[in-house]
Motif scaffolding. Structure first.
Motif, PDB file in Angstrom:
ATOM      1  N   VAL A 148      -0.150 -27.768 -59.709  1.00 30.38           N
ATOM      2  CA  VAL A 148      -0.745 -28.432 -60.893  1.00 30.38           C
ATOM      3  C   VAL A 148      -2.366 -28.187 -60.747  1.00 30.38           C
ATOM      4  CG1 VAL A 148      -1.585 -30.234 -62.527  1.00 30.38           C
ATOM      5  CG2 VAL A 148       0.113 -30.711 -60.783  1.00 30.38           C
ATOM      6  N   GLY A 149      -2.775 -27.892 -59.822  1.00 30.79           N
ATOM      7  CA  GLY A 149      -4.429 -27.717 -59.247  1.00 30.79           C
ATOM      8  C   GLY A 149      -4.945 -26.114 -59.041  1.00 30.79           C
ATOM      9  N   GLU A 150      -3.843 -25.731 -58.629  1.00 34.67           N
ATOM     10  CA  GLU A 150      -3.924 -23.815 -58.632  1.00 34.67           C
ATOM     11  C   GLU A 150      -5.422 -24.281 -57.625  1.00 34.67           C
ATOM     12  OE1 GLU A 150      -1.711 -21.280 -61.089  1.00 34.67           O
ATOM     13  OE2 GLU A 150      -2.574 -22.788 -62.718  1.00 34.67           O
ATOM     14  N   PRO A 151      -5.719 -24.451 -56.110  1.00 30.79           N
ATOM     15  CA  PRO A 151      -7.042 -23.745 -56.142  1.00 30.79           C
ATOM     16  C   PRO A 151      -7.473 -23.204 -55.819  1.00 30.79           C
ATOM     17  CG  PRO A 151      -5.899 -25.325 -54.682  1.00 30.79           C
ATOM     18  CD  PRO A 151      -4.941 -25.516 -55.290  1.00 30.79           C
ATOM     19  N   LYS A 152      -8.756 -22.692 -56.141  1.00 25.86           N
ATOM     20  CA  LYS A 152      -9.118 -21.433 -54.945  1.00 25.86           C
ATOM     21  C   LYS A 152      -9.504 -21.886 -53.955  1.00 25.86           C
ATOM     22  CE  LYS A 152      -7.204 -18.690 -58.985  1.00 25.86           C
ATOM     23  NZ  LYS A 152      -7.116 -20.206 -59.871  1.00 25.86           N
ATOM     24  N   ALA A 153     -10.536 -20.395 -53.145  1.00 27.15           N
ATOM     25  CA  ALA A 153     -10.966 -21.442 -51.671  1.00 27.15           C
ATOM     26  C   ALA A 153     -12.742 -20.834 -52.620  1.00 27.15           C
ATOM     27  CB  ALA A 153     -10.862 -20.085 -50.624  1.00 27.15           C
ATOM     28  N   GLY A 154     -13.787 -22.294 -51.972  1.00 25.56           N
ATOM     29  CA  GLY A 154     -14.568 -21.676 -52.644  1.00 25.56           C
ATOM     30  C   GLY A 154     -14.914 -22.466 -53.504  1.00 25.56           C
ATOM     31  N   GLN A 155     -13.918 -23.371 -54.369  1.00 22.96           N
ATOM     32  CA  GLN A 155     -14.461 -23.945 -55.216  1.00 22.96           C
ATOM     33  C   GLN A 155     -14.225 -25.051 -54.942  1.00 22.96           C
ATOM     34  OE1 GLN A 155     -10.258 -24.318 -57.375  1.00 22.96           O
ATOM     35  NE2 GLN A 155     -11.612 -22.938 -59.085  1.00 22.96           N
ATOM     36  N   THR A 156     -14.600 -26.768 -55.882  1.00 23.69           N
ATOM     37  CA  THR A 156     -15.287 -27.738 -55.146  1.00 23.69           C
ATOM     38  C   THR A 156     -14.077 -29.038 -55.843  1.00 23.69           C
ATOM     39  OG1 THR A 156     -17.549 -27.078 -55.168  1.00 23.69           O
ATOM     40  CG2 THR A 156     -17.355 -29.261 -55.468  1.00 23.69           C
ATOM     41  N   GLY A 171      -7.216 -34.484 -49.740  1.00 23.24           N
ATOM     42  CA  GLY A 171      -8.559 -33.970 -49.344  1.00 23.24           C
ATOM     43  C   GLY A 171      -8.612 -32.852 -48.016  1.00 23.24           C
ATOM     44  N   GLN A 172      -7.500 -32.915 -47.524  1.00 25.03           N
ATOM     45  CA  GLN A 172      -7.082 -32.128 -46.368  1.00 25.03           C
ATOM     46  C   GLN A 172      -7.076 -31.295 -46.343  1.00 25.03           C
ATOM     47  OE1 GLN A 172      -6.474 -34.965 -42.418  1.00 25.03           O
ATOM     48  NE2 GLN A 172      -5.109 -35.934 -43.728  1.00 25.03           N
ATOM     49  N   LEU A 173      -5.839 -30.627 -47.268  1.00 20.88           N
ATOM     50  CA  LEU A 173      -4.894 -30.334 -47.895  1.00 20.88           C
ATOM     51  C   LEU A 173      -5.942 -28.893 -48.421  1.00 20.88           C
ATOM     52  CD1 LEU A 173      -1.558 -30.899 -49.670  1.00 20.88           C
ATOM     53  CD2 LEU A 173      -1.715 -29.775 -47.813  1.00 20.88           C
ATOM     54  N   ALA A 174      -6.896 -29.776 -49.087  1.00 14.68           N
ATOM     55  CA  ALA A 174      -7.848 -28.465 -49.749  1.00 14.68           C
ATOM     56  C   ALA A 174      -8.481 -27.902 -49.080  1.00 14.68           C
ATOM     57  CB  ALA A 174      -8.938 -29.413 -51.233  1.00 14.68           C
ATOM     58  N   LYS A 175      -9.356 -28.811 -48.114  1.00 18.51           N
ATOM     59  CA  LYS A 175      -9.934 -28.134 -46.670  1.00 18.51           C
ATOM     60  C   LYS A 175      -9.611 -27.211 -45.877  1.00 18.51           C
ATOM     61  CE  LYS A 175     -13.566 -28.763 -45.556  1.00 18.51           C
ATOM     62  NZ  LYS A 175     -14.955 -28.234 -46.078  1.00 18.51           N
ATOM     63  N   ALA A 176      -8.335 -27.049 -45.526  1.00 17.27           N
ATOM     64  CA  ALA A 176      -7.351 -26.427 -44.808  1.00 17.27           C
ATOM     65  C   ALA A 176      -6.912 -25.186 -46.166  1.00 17.27           C
ATOM     66  CB  ALA A 176      -6.042 -27.048 -44.669  1.00 17.27           C
ATOM     67  N   ASN A 177      -7.605 -24.764 -47.600  1.00 14.35           N
ATOM     68  CA  ASN A 177      -7.673 -23.920 -48.531  1.00 14.35           C
ATOM     69  C   ASN A 177      -9.079 -23.469 -48.387  1.00 14.35           C
ATOM     70  OD1 ASN A 177      -4.826 -23.055 -49.414  1.00 14.35           O
ATOM     71  ND2 ASN A 177      -4.829 -25.386 -49.205  1.00 14.35           N
ATOM     72  N   GLY A 178     -10.097 -24.029 -47.673  1.00 14.61           N
ATOM     73  CA  GLY A 178     -10.583 -23.643 -48.435  1.00 14.61           C
ATOM     74  C   GLY A 178     -11.993 -24.170 -49.164  1.00 14.61           C
ATOM     75  N   LEU A 179     -11.790 -24.955 -49.828  1.00 15.16           N
ATOM     76  CA  LEU A 179     -12.538 -26.135 -50.609  1.00 15.16           C
ATOM     77  C   LEU A 179     -13.737 -27.043 -50.074  1.00 15.16           C
ATOM     78  CD1 LEU A 179     -10.272 -25.722 -52.115  1.00 15.16           C
ATOM     79  CD2 LEU A 179     -10.235 -26.859 -53.850  1.00 15.16           C
ATOM     80  N   ARG A 180     -14.709 -26.559 -51.126  1.00 19.46           N
ATOM     81  CA  ARG A 180     -15.260 -28.077 -50.751  1.00 19.46           C
ATOM     82  C   ARG A 180     -15.241 -29.085 -51.091  1.00 19.46           C
ATOM     83  NH1 ARG A 180     -20.405 -28.308 -52.978  1.00 19.46           N
ATOM     84  NH2 ARG A 180     -21.381 -29.217 -50.985  1.00 19.46           N
TER      85      ARG A 180
END
Lengths: 342, 342
Positions: A148-156, A171-180
């Motif tokens: 749903v979110g389709e996160p990209k590295a460098g995003q917050t 939160g941990q998945l987001a960190k593992a994918n390079g997000l703040r």
């Protein structure tokens, strides 16, 4: 079959939904029944439940809302619940004594199932993992954030209910994918756990911190993604701090679930001004993809990128009172009932 | 240039923003100034404004919110406004006396512009069309419905502010694309206009009808699309009556714009239960595509599929009081100031 009845446990305890709760769930909304199991039918297997997951969604399942994504639990029937257990006896093809199975086994010590009702799960991780990372919470966090979110590295990203079973994985998945990542939780202890143990970049305590100012300080350019588990003031603060074209992933609104009158929601003008998208989802739509999600989650687990904690309460009979810990936020980890010893 | 000053009008009236309104806009928030126009500079053309559009978005433009999609109108400067007028005199390449031009000319009788500030518009339709179908309302309705909403024939759509400048076009565009359409408006007269003149399938009066029951009766299977211009109770009713996987297009929340304290919004649990998407947009992001939208709208117009009405108020000096008709809903058609006779 007569032999089986002598060997395997036949005395069962089940918890039925007796009446629809008004506001918070009360023990008297349920009825505990003792019964003798019938002989195991052909094509079925008997499961002894080991761990039962208690989830915020249960508040919806006991309501009368016919429009919800799953039908309400009928009065007088076993309360619905995701659980994991061991096959004690089997007359069913594909299921054998000793197998671990997960599925919507319900609030019961024993249940006879058909193969289609359960998934046999590998015994390569502790069984508790199927209550968390490799359970509903993991699938929800993975699908909600990654698809749903389709996160990209460098995003917050901001996540509410950040110390909860889904939020801590998001939160941990987001960190593992390079997000703040900034998490919002309800105690200093939870906030410390997020930043010191789970690697979140920051955490805010919604009971004591100024959320608007805290989010602005963390993300002066605004949040690209917001993952909502709770609703209320944190959602309003996130709306005010989104970046243009940002996305809000609406997974849960736990702060509304026990309301006895319809609560109001956040003021939405930021959706226009910031051209935001807000999207909801329901995991039961994606049951057929859980295997795929668990494979991905296993990859993160094996790299040590996902930590998790359970809050285990002993005894099936504890479930009707323990469930409210979710709604007051007093659980510290995935709330789980240990129905029997593995 | 000396000759031009003798031939063309040099006495101008402009309306400046004097102070930021608190709540409803008041005449004393503005200052009317009389001035003599300077000699027309090289590279510029003098426009006599004919029609000035009054729009709900103006309430945002006079606020101090630096985070909005366009900067606030600075205190002491001409109030911003989309208008259409005639070139009276030109020292600019590409603009000649007699041309019709549209653009953000502002609350003024005369203005000297550069070619980049305006679009020359064809004189093949009545000039009023550039206030409506071929103006901001048309572009907004087209983009919001067709590109954000992605409607499909056979779907069901609800639109609020349905008798307004955007809403009335959204409903007609949806009908022209094979959708079933229900509109929500604020008077019996408006509802009759929607169903009897514009071809809406049904209309509800939010002041007297039970919106939840009315939407349920019209769309027992739920709404596929909802186009929101207003906010408040109609948005809540729509949320409760969406079909699974439906989409809410958030174009305006006019009921909030004059609030002096932050209003609350709708309860959002339907976003999860129905897996809804809610998306906002801002037309100033798409100014470069207005020509394309107007070409499409012209096609519908030429087939007689788009009716429109203006509510014309005479005199630039009427603008500071007339604008509030938008917020109390007393305008019957696109609210337009006739600044001068064509």
């Amino acid at each position: 079959m007569t032999i089986a009845q002598e060997i395997y446990p036949v005395n069962n305890t089940r918890i039925l939904l007796k009446q629809r709760p008004f506001g918070m769930i009360k023990p008297e909304d349920f009825e505990i029944v003792e019964e003798t199991m019938p002989a195991l039918a052909a094509g079925k297997a008997r499961v002894r439940v080991v761990y039962l997951s208690l989830d915020p969604a249960m508040r919806g399942w006991v309501s009368a809302d016919e429009n919800s994504y799953v039908p309400p639990v009928p009065l007088g029937s076993t309360m619905r619940g995701l659980a994991v257990g061991v096959i004690e006896e089997s007359n069913a093809e594909g299921l054998k004594r000793g197998d671990w199975v997960s599925g919507f086994l319900g609030w019961t010590k024993l249940i006879d199932v058909e193969p289609k009702d359960v998934n046999v799960v590998p015994q390569v991780v502790p069984m508790e993992a199927y209550m968390g990372i490799l359970g509903l919470a993991g699938a929800t966090a993975y699908y909600g954030l990654m698809e749903v979110g389709e996160p990209k590295a460098g995003q917050t990203l901001c996540v509410t209910g950040a110390a909860g079973s889904v939020g801590s994985l998001v939160g941990q998945l987001a960190k593992a994918n390079g997000l703040r990542v900034i998490g919002i939780a309800g105690s200093e202890e939870k906030c410390k756990w997020l930043t010191e143990e789970l690697g979140f970049d920051a955490a805010l305590n919604y009971k004591t911190d100024d959320l608007e100012a805290g989010l602005r300080a963390f993300a002066p350019e605004g949040l690209d993604l917001h993952f909502e588990n709770v609703g209320g003031a944190p959602l309003q603060a996130a709306l005010h701090n989104m970046k243009a074209h940002g996305k809000l992933i609406i997974c849960g609104l736990i702060s509304n679930y026990n309301a006895t009158e319809m609560p109001s929601g956040p003021e939405l003008s930021a959706i226009i001004k910031k051209r935001l998208t807000m999207q909801g989802f329901v995991m039961t739509d994606h049951l057929d993809r859980f295997g795929e999600f668990f494979q991905k989650l296993g990859g993160y687990m094996s790299k040590g990128q996902l930590k998790y904690r359970l809050d285990i309460v002993d005894g099936l009979e504890s479930a009707p009172t323990a469930i409210n810990r979710l709604f007051v936020g007093s659980n510290t980890g995935k709330l789980t009932i240990r129905v029997s010893e593995l």
